[in-house]
Design a protein around this motif. Structure first.
Motif, PDB file in Angstrom:
ATOM      1  N   TYR A  52     -20.519  10.254  37.267  1.00  0.00           N
ATOM      2  CA  TYR A  52     -19.139   9.853  37.566  1.00  0.00           C
ATOM      3  C   TYR A  52     -19.065   8.685  38.550  1.00  0.00           C
ATOM      4  CZ  TYR A  52     -16.790  13.534  34.958  1.00  0.00           C
ATOM      5  OH  TYR A  52     -16.282  14.310  33.942  1.00  0.00           O
ATOM      6  N   LEU A 269     -19.247  17.606  32.053  1.00  0.00           N
ATOM      7  CA  LEU A 269     -20.012  16.651  31.256  1.00  0.00           C
ATOM      8  C   LEU A 269     -21.490  16.774  31.563  1.00  0.00           C
ATOM      9  CD1 LEU A 269     -17.989  13.324  31.490  1.00  0.00           C
ATOM     10  CD2 LEU A 269     -18.490  14.633  29.447  1.00  0.00           C
ATOM     11  N   THR A 271     -24.505  15.631  33.068  1.00  0.00           N
ATOM     12  CA  THR A 271     -25.029  14.661  34.040  1.00  0.00           C
ATOM     13  C   THR A 271     -26.281  15.307  34.634  1.00  0.00           C
ATOM     14  OG1 THR A 271     -23.838  15.558  35.936  1.00  0.00           O
ATOM     15  CG2 THR A 271     -22.712  13.815  34.712  1.00  0.00           C
ATOM     16  N   SER A 273     -26.692  16.430  37.415  1.00  0.00           N
ATOM     17  CA  SER A 273     -26.349  17.589  38.241  1.00  0.00           C
ATOM     18  C   SER A 273     -25.936  18.792  37.401  1.00  0.00           C
ATOM     19  CB  SER A 273     -25.210  17.236  39.188  1.00  0.00           C
ATOM     20  OG  SER A 273     -25.589  16.147  39.955  1.00  0.00           O
TER      21      SER A 273
HETATM   22  P1  NAD Z   1     -24.910  12.726  39.263  1.00  0.00           P
HETATM   23  O1  NAD Z   1     -26.134  13.487  39.627  1.00  0.00           O
HETATM   24  O2  NAD Z   1     -24.905  11.973  37.992  1.00  0.00           O
HETATM   25  O3  NAD Z   1     -24.516  11.691  40.423  1.00  0.00           O
HETATM   26  C1  NAD Z   1     -24.736  11.934  41.777  1.00  0.00           C
HETATM   27  C2  NAD Z   1     -24.923  10.631  42.511  1.00  0.00           C
HETATM   28  O4  NAD Z   1     -25.165  10.914  43.894  1.00  0.00           O
HETATM   29  C3  NAD Z   1     -26.129   9.822  42.031  1.00  0.00           C
HETATM   30  O5  NAD Z   1     -25.776   8.447  42.010  1.00  0.00           O
HETATM   31  C4  NAD Z   1     -27.176  10.085  43.121  1.00  0.00           C
HETATM   32  O6  NAD Z   1     -28.122   9.042  43.262  1.00  0.00           O
HETATM   33  C5  NAD Z   1     -26.269  10.140  44.339  1.00  0.00           C
HETATM   34  N1  NAD Z   1     -26.876  10.790  45.488  1.00  0.00           N
HETATM   35  C6  NAD Z   1     -27.388  12.040  45.565  1.00  0.00           C
HETATM   36  N2  NAD Z   1     -27.836  12.275  46.807  1.00  0.00           N
HETATM   37  C7  NAD Z   1     -27.580  11.156  47.520  1.00  0.00           C
HETATM   38  C8  NAD Z   1     -27.808  10.779  48.859  1.00  0.00           C
HETATM   39  N3  NAD Z   1     -28.380  11.613  49.749  1.00  0.00           N
HETATM   40  N4  NAD Z   1     -27.451   9.533  49.255  1.00  0.00           N
HETATM   41  C9  NAD Z   1     -26.882   8.657  48.389  1.00  0.00           C
HETATM   42  N5  NAD Z   1     -26.632   8.969  47.093  1.00  0.00           N
HETATM   43  C10 NAD Z   1     -26.982  10.204  46.683  1.00  0.00           C
HETATM   44  O7  NAD Z   1     -23.737  13.791  39.318  1.00  0.00           O
HETATM   45  P2  NAD Z   1     -22.224  13.820  38.802  1.00  0.00           P
HETATM   46  O8  NAD Z   1     -22.129  14.925  37.825  1.00  0.00           O
HETATM   47  O9  NAD Z   1     -21.724  12.468  38.443  1.00  0.00           O
HETATM   48  O10 NAD Z   1     -21.527  14.346  40.132  1.00  0.00           O
HETATM   49  C11 NAD Z   1     -20.685  13.556  40.948  1.00  0.00           C
HETATM   50  C12 NAD Z   1     -19.552  14.423  41.461  1.00  0.00           C
HETATM   51  O11 NAD Z   1     -18.742  14.828  40.346  1.00  0.00           O
HETATM   52  C13 NAD Z   1     -20.022  15.725  42.133  1.00  0.00           C
HETATM   53  O12 NAD Z   1     -19.180  16.010  43.214  1.00  0.00           O
HETATM   54  C14 NAD Z   1     -19.815  16.763  41.042  1.00  0.00           C
HETATM   55  O13 NAD Z   1     -19.647  18.061  41.540  1.00  0.00           O
HETATM   56  C15 NAD Z   1     -18.547  16.231  40.415  1.00  0.00           C
HETATM   57  N6  NAD Z   1     -18.227  16.758  39.063  1.00  0.00           N
HETATM   58  C16 NAD Z   1     -19.176  16.763  38.078  1.00  0.00           C
HETATM   59  C17 NAD Z   1     -18.849  17.307  36.830  1.00  0.00           C
HETATM   60  C18 NAD Z   1     -19.853  17.364  35.716  1.00  0.00           C
HETATM   61  O14 NAD Z   1     -19.641  18.124  34.769  1.00  0.00           O
HETATM   62  N7  NAD Z   1     -20.911  16.602  35.759  1.00  0.00           N
HETATM   63  C19 NAD Z   1     -17.549  17.779  36.570  1.00  0.00           C
HETATM   64  C20 NAD Z   1     -16.602  17.711  37.585  1.00  0.00           C
HETATM   65  C21 NAD Z   1     -16.963  17.184  38.841  1.00  0.00           C
END
Ligand code: NAD
Length: 397
Positions: A52, A269, A271, A273
């Motif tokens: 995201y 989605l 990802t 995580s």
């Molecule tokens: P992701 O793993 O794709 O992205 C996480 C990002 O954080 C990456 O760019 C990673 O490099 C960065 N990161 C991690 N630790 C770090 C640190 N110490 N310093 C700097 N950067 C750091 O995950 P995502 O799914 O895009 O998650 C992003 C947000 O969206 C989260 O809060 C997640 O809970 C939320 N979210 C995700 C979903 C889903 O289904 N994937 C749905 C709703 C909300």
């Protein structure tokens, strides 16, 4: 070198530079066409390299021409090891931004640290003056606080163990998994990592540094989901952290006059995580099938363009529900979608999973996160795995 996917558990340990570039190019093209927001022109994105956060940055830059400062935590190539996908994504992003005449700089380091916050403030002051939007999109397994303590987040229930179906997407076996309850210490640690404390620290630091524009906004991402994932997500240890994040959005408004904090509840989605959460990948592969059949499916870039174009900077300003949340999960949570997913959930087993669930769609997204399985990329070609991120700043940690 010829780069192939090497998976271990729910991660891929290799990434393809050309495929990641293609991924970013496609998202940028989508944003140019579909992201007609009149959004803020100076944007700080924390967690900007994948998922995201990456799509938020692409939407801001290519949708409405914003200058972006990204904070990432990624690894360059070393020896025969490829760089991380986030590294290649960021290199491609910066290249496309430069071609479009857009300011884009990136700090590679631990966003939880004081050094990275200070570096970001110095860069903003020098290059942009101030920022008017801060996107908080970190998803991290651990956090080390200023006193040197490291906290690790867990994906467990709160209170009772929970048993439900899960899928081993490799073998296609649907089996029962029991998720055990977190201890209070584990819950507290998960809140430390994935709650709002660091978001609030960032906002206060930016304010003290004088680099938050008057009336600036900030948004963090959350998830709620349907009943069948509640024990493991909304009511689980990660859900406790998300509740803290939600309270933090309100605190930002209270503690930083004139600054608005938003929570956007996004769609589930694939990802890096979400792949790690038990039960959720099976739910996602059923959800993908139902939403694709109904023409409602979106990936990260579609979600982010709808967030900014319609929900935050649309004609009516910010659109929120009665609890103040921006609901990007509105299509996922539609009654007809959830009824169909729930009916499929009852039926699904190892024999019919390939037929009932969009397992191929899941894998397609999974591999594409690492730059594989993208049409138009020649994976037989030798590629140079060493790719520079031109503007990269690496603070001393
Ligand atoms: P992701 O793993 O794709 O992205 C996480 C990002 O954080 C990456 O760019 C990673 O490099 C960065 N990161 C991690 N630790 C770090 C640190 N110490 N310093 C700097 N950067 C750091 O995950 P995502 O799914 O895009 O998650 C992003 C947000 O969206 C989260 O809060 C997640 O809970 C939320 N979210 C995700 C979903 C889903 O289904 N994937 C749905 C709703 C909300």
């Amino acid at each position: 070198m010829i780069v192939t996917p090497k998976t271990r558990g729910f991660i891929c340990t290799t990434a393809h530079p050309v495929g990641c570039r293609e991924n970013v190019r496609r998202q940028a093209e989508y944003a140019k066409e579909h992201c007609a927001a009149h959004g803020p022109k100076r944007v700080l994105v924390l967690g900007a390299s994948t998922g995201y956060g990456l799509s938020s940055r692409i939407a801001a830059a290519f949708g409405w021409g914003a200058s972006t400062l990204g904070v990432i935590f990624d690894k360059p190539a070393s020896g025969s090891r490829t760089a991380s996908a986030g590294w290649y994504n960021t290199a491609a992003f910066e290249d496309y931004a430069a071609q479009a005449g857009l300011y884009a700089k990136t700090i590679n380091g631990d966003a939880f640290s004081t050094q990275v916050k200070e570096e970001a403030i110095a860069l903003i002051r020098r290059d942009l003056g101030q920022v008017d939007l801060v996107i908080y999109s970190l998803a991290a397994p651990r956090r080390t606080t200023a006193d040197g303590t490291t906290y690790s987040s867990v994906l467990k229930t709160v209170g009772e163990p929970y048993t439900n179906k899960t899928v081993d997407l490799k073998t296609g076996r649907v089996e029962e998994v029991t998720v055990t309850p977190a201890t209070q210490e584990e819950i507290d640690a998960t809140v430390k990592v994935m709650g709002g404390e660091d978001w609030l620290d960032w906002m206060h630091a930016l304010q003290r540094g004088g680099v938050l524009a008057p009336g600036a906004q900030t948004v963090a991402y959350s998830y709620i989901g349907p009943e069948l994932t509640h024990a493991i997500y909304k009511d689980g240890s990660i859900g406790m952290a998300k509740q803290h994040l939600h309270r933090t959005a309100r605190r930002i408004g209270e503690e930083l006059p004139g600054i608005q904090g938003f929570i956007s509840v996004n769609k589930a989605l694939v990802t890096q995580s979400s792949a790690a959460i038990p039960v959720v990948p099976l739910y996602i592969s059923l959800l993908y099938r139902v939403m694709k059949q109904k023409g409602l499916h979106e990936g990260c870039i579609e979600q982010m363009c709808r967030l900014f174009g319609e929900k935050l900077y649309g004609e009516n300003g910010a659109v929120t529900d009665e609890e103040g949340f921006v609901r990007l999960d509105d299509w996922e949570m539609r009654a007809d979608v959830q009824q169909e997913v729930a009916a499929l959930w009852e039926q699904i087993d190892s024999d019919n999973v390939k037929h009932l669930a969009d397992v191929d769609g899941y894998w397609q997204d999974f591999y594409q996160m690492f730059g594989f399985h993208l049409a138009g990329v020649d994976y037989e070609q030798d590629v140079d795995i060493v790719v520079d991120i031109p503007s990269l700043v690496c603070p001393q940690q």
